[in-house]
Design a protein around this motif. Structure first.
Motif, mmCIF file in Angstrom:
data_model
loop_
_atom_site.group_PDB
_atom_site.id
_atom_site.type_symbol
_atom_site.label_atom_id
_atom_site.label_comp_id
_atom_site.label_asym_id
_atom_site.label_seq_id
_atom_site.Cartn_x
_atom_site.Cartn_y
_atom_site.Cartn_z
ATOM 1 N N LEU A 1 -3.005 -9.632 -6.217
ATOM 2 C CA LEU A 1 -3.907 -10.748 -5.909
ATOM 3 C C LEU A 1 -3.097 -12.009 -5.701
ATOM 4 O O LEU A 1 -2.137 -12.259 -6.424
ATOM 5 N N ASP B 1 -6.639 -0.125 -18.059
ATOM 6 C CA ASP B 1 -7.745 -0.352 -17.128
ATOM 7 C C ASP B 1 -8.999 0.393 -17.590
ATOM 8 O O ASP B 1 -8.991 1.073 -18.619
ATOM 9 N N GLU C 1 -0.956 -0.713 -7.906
ATOM 10 C CA GLU C 1 -2.413 -0.524 -7.896
ATOM 11 C C GLU C 1 -3.117 -1.669 -7.180
ATOM 12 O O GLU C 1 -4.064 -1.458 -6.452
ATOM 13 N N TYR C 2 -2.666 -2.904 -7.448
ATOM 14 C CA TYR C 2 -3.302 -4.054 -6.816
ATOM 15 C C TYR C 2 -2.356 -5.244 -6.822
ATOM 16 O O TYR C 2 -1.379 -5.279 -7.571
ATOM 17 N N GLY D 1 -5.702 -3.540 -2.842
ATOM 18 C CA GLY D 1 -6.066 -2.695 -3.969
ATOM 19 C C GLY D 1 -7.181 -3.325 -4.779
ATOM 20 O O GLY D 1 -7.796 -4.320 -4.374
ATOM 21 N N GLN D 2 -7.448 -2.729 -5.940
ATOM 22 C CA GLN D 2 -8.526 -3.218 -6.787
ATOM 23 C C GLN D 2 -8.062 -3.266 -8.230
ATOM 24 O O GLN D 2 -7.491 -2.303 -8.740
ATOM 25 N N CYS D 3 -8.325 -4.385 -8.876
ATOM 26 C CA CYS D 3 -7.977 -4.557 -10.286
ATOM 27 C C CYS D 3 -9.064 -3.905 -11.132
ATOM 28 O O CYS D 3 -10.216 -4.341 -11.121
ATOM 29 N N LEU D 4 -8.699 -2.860 -11.861
ATOM 30 C CA LEU D 4 -9.653 -2.159 -12.707
ATOM 31 C C LEU D 4 -9.488 -2.498 -14.181
ATOM 32 O O LEU D 4 -10.103 -1.867 -15.028
ATOM 33 N N ASP E 1 -12.352 -7.489 -17.697
ATOM 34 C CA ASP E 1 -12.364 -8.949 -17.551
ATOM 35 C C ASP E 1 -11.793 -9.664 -18.764
ATOM 36 O O ASP E 1 -11.104 -10.669 -18.631
ATOM 37 N N ARG F 1 0.829 -1.216 0.000
ATOM 38 C CA ARG F 1 0.000 0.000 0.000
ATOM 39 C C ARG F 1 0.862 1.264 0.000
ATOM 40 O O ARG F 1 0.406 2.326 -0.410
ATOM 41 N N SER G 1 -5.791 -10.160 -1.174
ATOM 42 C CA SER G 1 -5.602 -9.124 -2.185
ATOM 43 C C SER G 1 -5.418 -7.784 -1.501
ATOM 44 O O SER G 1 -5.799 -7.589 -0.353
ATOM 45 N N ASP H 1 -9.517 -16.504 -4.771
ATOM 46 C CA ASP H 1 -8.742 -15.439 -4.144
ATOM 47 C C ASP H 1 -8.521 -15.770 -2.671
ATOM 48 O O ASP H 1 -9.465 -16.015 -1.937
#
Length: 194
Positions: free
Chosen positions: A51, A93, A48-49, A64-67, A70, A42, A62, A59
């Protein structure tokens, strides 16, 4: 290009270290251990992420967030699962930002012991020692934004332009001073002879 190579090198180093340290957390599927491992990420502005998934694709942990969309990530993850090596790619993204994404297998080392050679192989013959098998037990995916690299590139470009302008202005000033120093005595002589 130098800044991007540095980002790629940093990302590869981070994901390799994380993959090694995540082995026990994935073996025991311990989200607490893996959350503690991913927590320091962080503090990195470019990350950014991240996982961590087990072999079935669940999962475990994790940050962050994967933007990334898909469709792009599923193709990338298929390529990553098809090999036992590090896979990298640049993806865009959903916000239109370019991302450098890395995926690496998390492996565990197994030693295969044979009852026939147990206890008699110490220093005798290396071919009789236990064979080592590496087994993939999960995957780690790291997404890094390229914005920090682009900002560093633009800052370096602006600094180079400003330095070039400063050198140009100083050079013009020095040339004017030298020309005046040389021309003044000559003009004085010309005026004296007239």
């Amino acid at each position: 290009n130098g800044f991007r190579r540095e980002l790629e090198s940093n990302g590869e180093t981070m994901i390799k270290i994380l993959a090694i340290n995540a082995e026990s957390g994935v073996l025991f599927e311990s989200p607490y251990e893996l959350d503690a491992l991913l927590g320091p990420l962080r503090h990195f502005g470019s990350v950014e992420y991240c996982l961590i998934k087990n072999l079935e694709g669940t999962d475990i942990s994790s940050v962050g967030q994967c933007l990334v969309g898909d469709q792009a990530t599923s193709k990338f993850r298929e390529r990553g699962r098809a090999t036992t090596a590090l896979v990298t790619d640049y993806l865009v993204d959903t916000l239109g930002r370019e991302m450098f994404v890395l995926m690496s297998p998390i492996t565990t080392e197994k030693k295969v012991l044979h009852r026939e050679t147990l206890g008699i192989t110490g220093g005798v013959d290396q071919s009789l020692t236990a064979s080592t098998v590496f087994e993939t037990i999960g995957w780690i995916e790291l997404g890094m934004t390229v914005e920090t690299v682009d900002q560093a590139t633009s800052d370096a470009t602006n600094a180079a332009i400003m330095l070039a302008l400063l050198v140009l202005i100083v050079t013009v000033f020095v040339v004017i001073v030298i020309v005046n120093a040389v021309v003044r005595p000559i003009t004085t002589l010309v005026n004296a002879t007239d």
